[in-house]
Scaffold this active site. Structure first.
Site, PDB file in Angstrom:
ATOM      1  N   ASP A   1       1.682  -1.794   3.591  1.00 47.34           N
ATOM      2  CA  ASP A   1       1.598  -0.413   3.113  1.00 47.34           C
ATOM      3  C   ASP A   1       0.147   0.050   2.988  1.00 47.34           C
ATOM      4  OD1 ASP A   1       4.120  -1.558   2.479  1.00 47.34           O
ATOM      5  OD2 ASP A   1       4.488   0.021   1.006  1.00 47.34           O
TER       6      ASP A   1
ATOM      7  N   HIS B   1      -0.278   3.799   2.296  1.00 47.73           N
ATOM      8  CA  HIS B   1      -0.040   4.884   1.334  1.00 47.73           C
ATOM      9  C   HIS B   1      -1.227   5.830   1.177  1.00 47.73           C
ATOM     10  CE1 HIS B   1       3.972   4.215  -0.055  1.00 47.73           C
ATOM     11  NE2 HIS B   1       3.752   2.935  -0.325  1.00 47.73           N
TER      12      HIS B   1
ATOM     13  N   ASP C   1       5.088   2.765   5.635  1.00 43.21           N
ATOM     14  CA  ASP C   1       4.514   3.407   4.448  1.00 43.21           C
ATOM     15  C   ASP C   1       3.040   3.740   4.662  1.00 43.21           C
ATOM     16  OD1 ASP C   1       6.980   3.267   3.290  1.00 43.21           O
ATOM     17  OD2 ASP C   1       6.320   2.259   1.468  1.00 43.21           O
TER      18      ASP C   1
ATOM     19  N   ASP D   1       2.060   9.208   1.724  1.00 42.26           N
ATOM     20  CA  ASP D   1       2.448   9.434   0.323  1.00 42.26           C
ATOM     21  C   ASP D   1       1.519   8.704  -0.645  1.00 42.26           C
ATOM     22  OD1 ASP D   1       4.535  11.228   0.633  1.00 42.26           O
ATOM     23  OD2 ASP D   1       6.072   9.687   0.767  1.00 42.26           O
ATOM     24  N   ARG D   2       1.452   9.259  -1.852  1.00 42.43           N
ATOM     25  CA  ARG D   2       0.705   8.713  -2.983  1.00 42.43           C
ATOM     26  C   ARG D   2      -0.806   8.891  -2.823  1.00 42.43           C
ATOM     27  NH1 ARG D   2       4.530   6.210  -6.101  1.00 42.43           N
ATOM     28  NH2 ARG D   2       6.252   5.175  -5.045  1.00 42.43           N
TER      29      ARG D   2
ATOM     30  N   ASN E   1      10.104   3.123   4.254  1.00 43.75           N
ATOM     31  CA  ASN E   1      10.980   4.045   3.529  1.00 43.75           C
ATOM     32  C   ASN E   1      10.291   5.360   3.179  1.00 43.75           C
ATOM     33  OD1 ASN E   1       9.458   2.441   1.546  1.00 43.75           O
ATOM     34  ND2 ASN E   1      10.676   3.501   0.000  1.00 43.75           N
ATOM     35  N   HIS E   2       8.953   5.412   3.263  1.00 45.89           N
ATOM     36  CA  HIS E   2       8.244   6.661   3.002  1.00 45.89           C
ATOM     37  C   HIS E   2       8.029   7.484   4.272  1.00 45.89           C
ATOM     38  CE1 HIS E   2       6.982   6.740  -1.289  1.00 45.89           C
ATOM     39  NE2 HIS E   2       7.360   5.464  -1.199  1.00 45.89           N
TER      40      HIS E   2
ATOM     41  N   HIS F   1       9.962  -3.458   7.274  1.00 40.69           N
ATOM     42  CA  HIS F   1       9.261  -2.910   6.110  1.00 40.69           C
ATOM     43  C   HIS F   1       9.797  -3.447   4.793  1.00 40.69           C
ATOM     44  CE1 HIS F   1       7.036  -0.249   3.526  1.00 40.69           C
ATOM     45  NE2 HIS F   1       8.161   0.076   2.922  1.00 40.69           N
TER      46      HIS F   1
ATOM     47  N   ARG G   1      15.639   0.219  -7.522  1.00 41.26           N
ATOM     48  CA  ARG G   1      15.114   1.273  -6.651  1.00 41.26           C
ATOM     49  C   ARG G   1      16.163   2.350  -6.370  1.00 41.26           C
ATOM     50  NH1 ARG G   1      10.183   0.095  -3.860  1.00 41.26           N
ATOM     51  NH2 ARG G   1       9.670  -2.115  -3.752  1.00 41.26           N
TER      52      ARG G   1
ATOM     53  N   HIS H   1       6.449  -3.231   1.418  1.00 46.25           N
ATOM     54  CA  HIS H   1       7.328  -2.520   0.485  1.00 46.25           C
ATOM     55  C   HIS H   1       7.025  -2.764  -0.988  1.00 46.25           C
ATOM     56  CE1 HIS H   1      10.760  -0.081  -0.386  1.00 46.25           C
ATOM     57  NE2 HIS H   1      11.568  -1.062  -0.763  1.00 46.25           N
TER      58      HIS H   1
END
Length: 617
Positions: A105, A107, A134, A137-138, A166-167, A218, A347, A374
């Site tokens: 990730d 992010h 991923d 995001d964030r 998943n993002h 992932h 989750r 993840h």
């Protein structure tokens, strides 16, 4: 112990937010399936359920005509020409044989990606990379990361591999910042860019296999994971894996083969919805949609829409149902130490799988190792399941400066993983271990106090159940149990007590004084209904997600009526009653310039909690 407690706080709050996101989507899905097409509530969110529709090539051509985009004279960034070359891509990245590098990730942490390239070298045919999802995001530089990775993918399509995470899902992006980032950076073309990126996300591979021995996904696997099924998935239909895929009418045919482990599909655009009996918002049944798993909810919703669209087969086929579960499990699952496979209730999606499942899936596919991401890990990587599952996470300082290292894997022909760890922040590298733990702990406790503050009414009610005589005192055990029952974060509250409570009498807690001592400022808005304020604090992220969905023109402004409908949606989702007068009073108090519209960013900022204790120390 302090590091472990700090880590548990950050991770528990993060996973609770993901669970809220999935519950909110399931509520939206329920509205789409049970409300009349003309209802105002349904119209507010219906556009996000049309994103999965497959467009004809001619409809997408307008998005590919980059030569028609007007470039301002003051633009000083890179000018790319097509087809891309290595020099063209490397100019977008300000960094100076047979091994393969695997990253987890990112992010939106651009500094981590650039540090990896600085330490390990840029992607090339001699230096292949796998980026395991991923990307967005964030963090604040998700778009820059995508541009760099997509550029190298175009130049080295056989040596740069991008797995979906998943993002990489526009429903998740609504909550965690990527949509907002794109629209803020590209005010003219932001919507077109988002539409394109959403489509690209849906085409990303779900898995990569290295030398027929190492599986890279992932999230993880489940006891039903089957790579042959993954191979056959028409993955581009899943613009959001939380939404049911489109169905093909009679006569639609599959197109060419997949790039990595999937098949492609090309079919005509979806037809119009048919009118079927639906319900109004006022008749929404209690707990109608909150007690289903993601896969079960999507499956049910899928069947409803299949009938609605008028396709010949009224049921989701066994194959489609199997494919849906495969995708959700691969993107959302986490390993556990116990044997077995159970739903991932923390989750809200995917599963927890044990070492016995790892053994069976790897043996069945003649694999030696599973590499996944993840989950943030303090050292950037972590083995489990007898060294047959390896988690890699490449975003350092993920929760806060000093919270974790990032790492990447280098793997040679022997397929033995070698780890490279780093921290992208110079500030963190200059801190001692004690200073780093102290700073991270302070941030975690601040986030936890905000959660406690937002649930203070529920906490008081839970404490009063043990305080029959209204003394204001309860036992430490009662305090810990009641706090966990309200927040459901799975934290060691007894261990955290010294950092959270100063008002204790031996083994007793003065909970009334403790509640009063929350050093957090509230909004100064003149609002008489305190219940609506508490709902705002408690469900801040859900409310912002609904705002972003309703703001279809991405102007950042919504009308009074849209504001009212937002609150009605949220109150229905939470099964709470909020009067129209309370909503109207809130709208008028937040309309600072009295122009009849509400600025979303100003509204959310007005309710941002500030921990005064952090400033006092």
């Amino acid at each position: 112990m302090r590091r472990r407690c700090t880590w548990n706080i950050f991770q528990s709050i993060e996973y609770a937010g993901e669970q809220d996101q999935i519950k909110l989507y399931k509520f939206f899905s329920y509205l789409m399936d049970h409300f009349t097409p003309a209802s105002s509530e349904r119209n507010l969110i219906s556009h996000i359920f049309h994103e999965n529709e497959t467009c004809h090539d001619v409809e997408w051509e307008q998005y590919f005509l980059y030569k028609s985009i007007d470039i301002p004279e003051g633009y000083s960034g890179p000018h790319l020409t097509f087809p891309l070359t290595f020099c063209g891509v490397s100019s977008s990245c300000s960094t100076h044989a047979t091994e393969i590098t695997i990253c987890g990730d990112l992010h939106g942490h651009l500094e981590d990606l650039l540090l990896i390239f600085y330490k390990n070298g840029l992607p090339s045919s001699e230096r292949p990379y796998v980026f395991n999802g991923d990307f967005v995001d964030r963090g604040k530089n998700s778009l820059e990361i995508l541009l760099i990775l997509f550029g190298f993918l175009l130049v080295y399509p056989n040596d740069v591999h991008l797995n979906r995470g998943n993002h990489e899902d526009h429903m998740v992006n609504l909550r965690y910042g990527f949509n907002k980032e794109v629209l803020g950076k590209y005010r003219v073309h932001g919507q077109r860019i988002l539409r394109l990126v959403q489509k690209i996300f849906s085409w990303l591979p779900l898995a990569t296999v290295i030398n027929h021995k190492v599986l890279v996904v992932h999230g993880g696997i489940s006891d039903t994971t089957d790579l042959d099924t993954i191979y056959k998935v028409d993955r581009h239909k899943y613009v959001s894996v939380l939404k049911p895929p489109n169905k093909k009418p009679n006569g639609a045919k599959d197109g060419g083969r997949r790039r990595v482990r999937s098949l492609t599909y090309s079919g005509p655009k979806m037809g119009q919805r048919q009118d079927i009996p639906r319900r109004s918002l006022d008749n929404l049944p209690t707990n109608a949609c909150n007690n289903r798993s993601v896969a079960a909810e999507v499956k049910r919703s899928q069947r409803e829409r299949y009938r609605t669209y008028g396709y010949p087969d009224p049921e989701v086929t066994e194959t489609e149902d199997k494919q849906l579960k495969q995708i959700v499990d691969i993107l959302w699952s986490d390993p556990m130490s116990q044997n077995g496979c159970t739903p991932n209730e923390v989750r809200g999606g995917g599963c927890y799988w044990g070492p016995d499942v790892t053994e069976e899936v790897l043996a069945r596919h003649k694999l030696h190792l599973l590499i996944r991401s993840h989950e943030c890990k303090q050292e950037g990587y972590e083995f489990c399941h007898n060294h047959k599952v390896l988690t890699i996470f490449s975003a350092s300082n993920y929760y806060d400066i000093g919270s974790n290292r990032g790492a990447y894997i280098r793997m040679g022909p022997d397929l033995v993983p070698h780890f490279n760890q780093y921290q992208a922040s110079r500030t963190c590298r200059e801190l001692t271990l004690r200073q780093s733990v102290g700073q991270t702990e302070k941030s975690a406790l601040k986030a936890l106090r905000e959660q406690l503050f937002a649930h203070r009414s529920s906490l008081i009610s839970a404490f009063q159940e043990f305080d029959i005589n209204n003394t204001g005192l309860i036992s430490l055990s009662q305090w810990a149990g009641a706090t966990e029952r309200v927040l459901k974060l799975g934290l060691p509250w007894r261990v955290l007590r010294p950092q959270l409570i100063t008002s204790t009498w031996d083994t007793m807690v003065d909970y009334q004084k403790w509640i009063r001592e929350f050093s957090i400022t509230e909004t100064r808005l003149d609002i008489s209904d305190t219940s609506i304020l508490e709902m705002m604090y408690k469900h801040h992220s859900n409310l912002e997600t609904i705002f972003r969905i309703i703001d279809t023109d991405h102007s950042g402004l919504i009308s009074y009526e849209e504001f009212r409908q937002t609150w009605k949606l949220l109150s229905s989702h939470l099964q709470l009653e909020i009067s129209n007068k309370a909503i109207s009073d809130l709208a008028q108090s937040i309309d600072f310039n009295k122009d009849g519209s509400i600025d979303i960013n100003e509204f959310m900022e007005a309710f941002r909690l500030v921990d005064l204790s952090a400033h006092a120390q």
